[in-house]
Design a protein around this motif. Structure first.
Motif, PDB file in Angstrom:
ATOM      1  N   PRO A 331      18.394  -3.250   9.445  1.00 57.14           N
ATOM      2  CA  PRO A 331      17.735  -4.076   8.425  1.00 57.14           C
ATOM      3  C   PRO A 331      16.422  -4.639   8.969  1.00 57.14           C
ATOM      4  O   PRO A 331      16.311  -4.995  10.128  1.00 57.14           O
ATOM      5  CB  PRO A 331      18.749  -5.191   8.162  1.00 57.14           C
ATOM      6  CG  PRO A 331      20.057  -4.630   8.601  1.00 57.14           C
ATOM      7  CD  PRO A 331      19.747  -3.732   9.757  1.00 57.14           C
ATOM      8  N   GLN A 332      15.456  -4.712   8.111  1.00 54.02           N
ATOM      9  CA  GLN A 332      14.113  -5.114   8.505  1.00 54.02           C
ATOM     10  C   GLN A 332      13.545  -6.042   7.435  1.00 54.02           C
ATOM     11  O   GLN A 332      13.785  -5.848   6.250  1.00 54.02           O
ATOM     12  CB  GLN A 332      13.269  -3.834   8.607  1.00 54.02           C
ATOM     13  CG  GLN A 332      11.936  -3.971   9.262  1.00 54.02           C
ATOM     14  CD  GLN A 332      11.296  -2.600   9.429  1.00 54.02           C
ATOM     15  OE1 GLN A 332      11.825  -1.713  10.089  1.00 54.02           O
ATOM     16  NE2 GLN A 332      10.148  -2.419   8.799  1.00 54.02           N
ATOM     17  N   ARG A 333      12.807  -7.042   7.826  1.00 51.97           N
ATOM     18  CA  ARG A 333      12.221  -7.963   6.857  1.00 51.97           C
ATOM     19  C   ARG A 333      11.053  -7.300   6.128  1.00 51.97           C
ATOM     20  O   ARG A 333      10.246  -6.596   6.729  1.00 51.97           O
ATOM     21  CB  ARG A 333      11.737  -9.238   7.534  1.00 51.97           C
ATOM     22  CG  ARG A 333      12.851 -10.058   8.150  1.00 51.97           C
ATOM     23  CD  ARG A 333      12.363 -11.437   8.529  1.00 51.97           C
ATOM     24  NE  ARG A 333      12.272 -12.291   7.357  1.00 51.97           N
ATOM     25  CZ  ARG A 333      11.527 -13.392   7.301  1.00 51.97           C
ATOM     26  NH1 ARG A 333      10.771 -13.723   8.325  1.00 51.97           N
ATOM     27  NH2 ARG A 333      11.507 -14.126   6.220  1.00 51.97           N
ATOM     28  N   ASP A 334      10.977  -7.530   4.835  1.00 55.23           N
ATOM     29  CA  ASP A 334       9.883  -6.975   4.044  1.00 55.23           C
ATOM     30  C   ASP A 334       8.784  -8.021   3.896  1.00 55.23           C
ATOM     31  O   ASP A 334       8.580  -8.602   2.838  1.00 55.23           O
ATOM     32  CB  ASP A 334      10.382  -6.505   2.682  1.00 55.23           C
ATOM     33  CG  ASP A 334      11.154  -7.578   1.924  1.00 55.23           C
ATOM     34  OD1 ASP A 334      11.707  -8.473   2.586  1.00 55.23           O
ATOM     35  OD2 ASP A 334      11.203  -7.529   0.688  1.00 55.23           O
ATOM     36  N   VAL A 335       8.093  -8.264   5.016  1.00 54.35           N
ATOM     37  CA  VAL A 335       6.993  -9.229   5.013  1.00 54.35           C
ATOM     38  C   VAL A 335       5.752  -8.549   5.577  1.00 54.35           C
ATOM     39  O   VAL A 335       5.843  -7.571   6.321  1.00 54.35           O
ATOM     40  CB  VAL A 335       7.324 -10.485   5.843  1.00 54.35           C
ATOM     41  CG1 VAL A 335       8.491 -11.252   5.235  1.00 54.35           C
ATOM     42  CG2 VAL A 335       7.621 -10.115   7.291  1.00 54.35           C
ATOM     43  N   LEU A 336       4.617  -9.078   5.215  1.00 55.50           N
ATOM     44  CA  LEU A 336       3.356  -8.531   5.699  1.00 55.50           C
ATOM     45  C   LEU A 336       3.242  -8.715   7.203  1.00 55.50           C
ATOM     46  O   LEU A 336       3.483  -9.803   7.730  1.00 55.50           O
ATOM     47  CB  LEU A 336       2.182  -9.221   5.003  1.00 55.50           C
ATOM     48  CG  LEU A 336       2.021  -8.927   3.503  1.00 55.50           C
ATOM     49  CD1 LEU A 336       1.001  -9.863   2.893  1.00 55.50           C
ATOM     50  CD2 LEU A 336       1.613  -7.474   3.285  1.00 55.50           C
ATOM     51  N   CYS A 337       2.879  -7.622   7.898  1.00 56.15           N
ATOM     52  CA  CYS A 337       2.749  -7.730   9.346  1.00 56.15           C
ATOM     53  C   CYS A 337       1.485  -8.473   9.748  1.00 56.15           C
ATOM     54  O   CYS A 337       1.312  -8.820  10.914  1.00 56.15           O
ATOM     55  CB  CYS A 337       2.790  -6.350   9.997  1.00 56.15           C
ATOM     56  SG  CYS A 337       1.658  -5.127   9.303  1.00 56.15           S
ATOM     57  N   SER A 338       0.606  -8.759   8.811  1.00 54.83           N
ATOM     58  CA  SER A 338      -0.612  -9.494   9.128  1.00 54.83           C
ATOM     59  C   SER A 338      -0.362 -10.988   9.281  1.00 54.83           C
ATOM     60  O   SER A 338      -0.903 -11.638  10.185  1.00 54.83           O
ATOM     61  CB  SER A 338      -1.672  -9.264   8.053  1.00 54.83           C
ATOM     62  OG  SER A 338      -1.162  -9.627   6.776  1.00 54.83           O
ATOM     63  N   ASP A 339       0.482 -11.559   8.378  1.00 57.34           N
ATOM     64  CA  ASP A 339       0.686 -13.005   8.447  1.00 57.34           C
ATOM     65  C   ASP A 339       2.113 -13.447   8.146  1.00 57.34           C
ATOM     66  O   ASP A 339       2.405 -14.639   8.111  1.00 57.34           O
ATOM     67  CB  ASP A 339      -0.286 -13.722   7.501  1.00 57.34           C
ATOM     68  CG  ASP A 339      -0.094 -13.310   6.043  1.00 57.34           C
ATOM     69  OD1 ASP A 339       0.908 -12.624   5.733  1.00 57.34           O
ATOM     70  OD2 ASP A 339      -0.950 -13.669   5.212  1.00 57.34           O
ATOM     71  N   GLY A 340       3.032 -12.511   7.931  1.00 55.30           N
ATOM     72  CA  GLY A 340       4.428 -12.868   7.697  1.00 55.30           C
ATOM     73  C   GLY A 340       4.725 -13.355   6.293  1.00 55.30           C
ATOM     74  O   GLY A 340       5.856 -13.765   6.011  1.00 55.30           O
ATOM     75  N   SER A 341       3.754 -13.302   5.393  1.00 49.62           N
ATOM     76  CA  SER A 341       3.989 -13.760   4.021  1.00 49.62           C
ATOM     77  C   SER A 341       4.680 -12.664   3.213  1.00 49.62           C
ATOM     78  O   SER A 341       4.693 -11.491   3.609  1.00 49.62           O
ATOM     79  CB  SER A 341       2.669 -14.150   3.367  1.00 49.62           C
ATOM     80  OG  SER A 341       1.788 -13.043   3.322  1.00 49.62           O
ATOM     81  N   PRO A 342       5.289 -13.015   2.057  1.00 51.54           N
ATOM     82  CA  PRO A 342       5.973 -12.005   1.237  1.00 51.54           C
ATOM     83  C   PRO A 342       5.005 -10.926   0.763  1.00 51.54           C
ATOM     84  O   PRO A 342       3.808 -11.167   0.566  1.00 51.54           O
ATOM     85  CB  PRO A 342       6.518 -12.824   0.063  1.00 51.54           C
ATOM     86  CG  PRO A 342       6.608 -14.219   0.581  1.00 51.54           C
ATOM     87  CD  PRO A 342       5.450 -14.371   1.523  1.00 51.54           C
ATOM     88  N   LEU A 343       5.549  -9.739   0.570  1.00 51.12           N
ATOM     89  CA  LEU A 343       4.742  -8.656   0.019  1.00 51.12           C
ATOM     90  C   LEU A 343       4.298  -9.005  -1.392  1.00 51.12           C
ATOM     91  O   LEU A 343       5.118  -9.421  -2.214  1.00 51.12           O
ATOM     92  CB  LEU A 343       5.552  -7.358  -0.026  1.00 51.12           C
ATOM     93  CG  LEU A 343       5.720  -6.561   1.263  1.00 51.12           C
ATOM     94  CD1 LEU A 343       6.736  -5.452   1.048  1.00 51.12           C
ATOM     95  CD2 LEU A 343       4.383  -5.977   1.695  1.00 51.12           C
ATOM     96  N   PRO A 344       3.035  -8.837  -1.708  1.00 52.77           N
ATOM     97  CA  PRO A 344       2.610  -9.064  -3.089  1.00 52.77           C
ATOM     98  C   PRO A 344       3.140  -7.970  -3.999  1.00 52.77           C
ATOM     99  O   PRO A 344       3.489  -6.878  -3.534  1.00 52.77           O
ATOM    100  CB  PRO A 344       1.083  -9.026  -2.990  1.00 52.77           C
ATOM    101  CG  PRO A 344       0.782  -8.246  -1.766  1.00 52.77           C
ATOM    102  CD  PRO A 344       1.916  -8.500  -0.821  1.00 52.77           C
ATOM    103  N   PRO A 345       3.253  -8.235  -5.305  1.00 51.90           N
ATOM    104  CA  PRO A 345       3.726  -7.199  -6.239  1.00 51.90           C
ATOM    105  C   PRO A 345       2.876  -5.935  -6.115  1.00 51.90           C
ATOM    106  O   PRO A 345       1.665  -5.997  -5.876  1.00 51.90           O
ATOM    107  CB  PRO A 345       3.553  -7.865  -7.605  1.00 51.90           C
ATOM    108  CG  PRO A 345       3.625  -9.324  -7.329  1.00 51.90           C
ATOM    109  CD  PRO A 345       2.958  -9.502  -5.989  1.00 51.90           C
ATOM    110  N   GLY A 346       3.536  -4.813  -6.270  1.00 47.81           N
ATOM    111  CA  GLY A 346       2.827  -3.540  -6.181  1.00 47.81           C
ATOM    112  C   GLY A 346       3.757  -2.425  -5.755  1.00 47.81           C
ATOM    113  O   GLY A 346       4.961  -2.630  -5.558  1.00 47.81           O
ATOM    114  N   THR A 347       3.197  -1.239  -5.623  1.00 46.83           N
ATOM    115  CA  THR A 347       3.950  -0.060  -5.194  1.00 46.83           C
ATOM    116  C   THR A 347       3.451   0.368  -3.825  1.00 46.83           C
ATOM    117  O   THR A 347       2.237   0.516  -3.611  1.00 46.83           O
ATOM    118  CB  THR A 347       3.778   1.095  -6.194  1.00 46.83           C
ATOM    119  OG1 THR A 347       4.277   0.680  -7.477  1.00 46.83           O
ATOM    120  CG2 THR A 347       4.551   2.324  -5.737  1.00 46.83           C
TER     121      THR A 347
END
Length: 380
Positions: A331-347
């Motif tokens: 299992p891996q967190r789905d967060v941005l590797c740039s700043d740890g914030s949630p992924l924005p909506p998108g594909t």
């Protein structure tokens, strides 16, 4: 393992694995659970990718200073002891000291992780002692980590990790946290820009006599004295997949809707199912690690398994004697590797990189890479 299998698995050279707990030289946010143990009979696979990010070389104008001379290639020291500066990887010393990439019982697996702002050093390395079968109880020395270029050791640094190692599984593991990697020599300096191979040495003894294990071989690019960032790099920098095996992967939950994951600890909901088949009548036994990468519409990597807030997590597991099999990534967190914030909506496009270290044959690893389908983050 036959010469054919050696050719199969070492057409691309890189490495993996894990063992019991240890603290690193530099402070880092401690990882979630201990490295997953588990023997997979017919072969569960996973990932861990070594990425190479090419540096941009500006062409100097006529007013620019002349370009710096390229760093000289390292010089081999004939007869150097294993793990010493100038040692040719795998070569015996003048006194006859030798290393094993893996012996009939054990392997030392080595895994590097993408850089994270939570890591104060320049490189993170996880190692593990792997037993081919059954439980094990042995004593182990501290780990020595190495960087080589052109097959010659150019940097050496150590860490804790010695003591008694016991496991009722085939894998026991711990983390090693990297510090700044500097070159060998009287005036140690950060490594020059370029590609290096990362290795580790550890001596183990289960009562039948000491054996020094050599593990690793994964290629890592250094830029400015640190491991080159994967976050923000193009997906073309992912390693090439070994053509001698069919490898496929699919994302477990292609739609990352938060309500699906309400009961998942630490929001670690990014996972994938993997499958591989060796081409030809061959079998594979060894250790592996797996990682998921997500890229945005432009092909830029935005998720690489590195959480800047919490640090890295690399899991090592085993492939049994098999011609193929199915498995899953950790299992891996789905967060941005740039700043740890949630992924924005998108594909997002997803890729699974599996790094395999075979038990037999010369030390080194190979990569299996597959695109695993789109991941959709719905608008809230």
């Amino acid at each position: 393992m036959t010469i054919d299998l050696h050719d199969l698995l070492h057409s691309a050279a890189d490495g993996v694995d894990s063992t019991p707990g240890v603290a690193g030289l530099t402070a880092r946010i401690r990882r979630r659970r201990a490295i997953r143990a588990g023997a997979v009979g017919t072969g569960a696979l996973a990932v861990a990718g070594a990425l190479v990010v090419a540096g941009i070389h500006a062409v100097p104008s006529h007013r620019s200073a002349p370009p710096a001379a390229p760093a000289p290639m390292p010089t081999a020291v004939v007869g150097a002891d294993p793990g010493q500066c100038g040692w040719e990887i795998g070569a015996p010393s003048a006194t006859g000291a030798t290393v094993d990439s893996s012996n009939e019982k054990y392997q030392l697996a080595v895994q590097t992780a993408p850089p994270s702002s939570a890591l104060t050093g320049s490189l993170e390395v996880t190692t593990a002692i792997v037993a081919r079968s059954g439980e094990f109880d042995l004593t182990a020395s501290n780990v020595t980590r190495l960087a080589s270029r052109g097959g010659v050791v150019v940097a050496v640094w150590g860490d804790a990790g010695g003591g008694r190692v016991r496991s009722d599984h085939q894998v026991g593991g711990y983390d090693l946290v990297g510090t700044e990697v500097v070159s060998c020599g009287a005036s140690a300096v950060p490594l020059a820009d370029g590609a290096y191979q990362i290795w580790a040495l550890q001596t183990v003894d289960d009562g039948t006599g000491p054996v020094t294990l050599l593990g690793g071989g994964e290629t890592v690019d250094f830029v400015g004295g640190k491991q080159a960032a994967t976050c923000g790099a193009d997906v073309s920098t992912l390693p090439a997949s070994d053509p001698s095996a069919d490898f496929t992967a699919r994302i477990d939950y292609p739609s990352l809707e938060p309500e699906i994951y309400g009961d998942v600890a630490d929001d670690e909901h990014l996972g994938a199912t993997t499958s591989f088949a060796l081409i030809g009548s061959r079998t594979l036994e060894g250790s592996y690690s797996a990682r998921i990468y997500l890229a945005d519409a432009s092909g830029k990597i935005v998720v690489d398994g590195a959480d800047p807030v919490r640090g890295q997590a690399v899991d090592i597991a085993m492939i049994g004697d098999a011609t193929g099999g199915e498995g899953a990534t950790s299992p891996q967190r789905d967060v941005l590797c740039s700043d740890g914030s949630p992924l924005p909506p998108g594909t997002y496009r997803s890729f699974v990189v599996m790094t395999v270290d075979p038990f037999d044959g010369p030390a080194g690893t190979t990569s299996l890479v597959a695109e695993a389908g789109d991941v959709v983050v719905p608008a809230s």
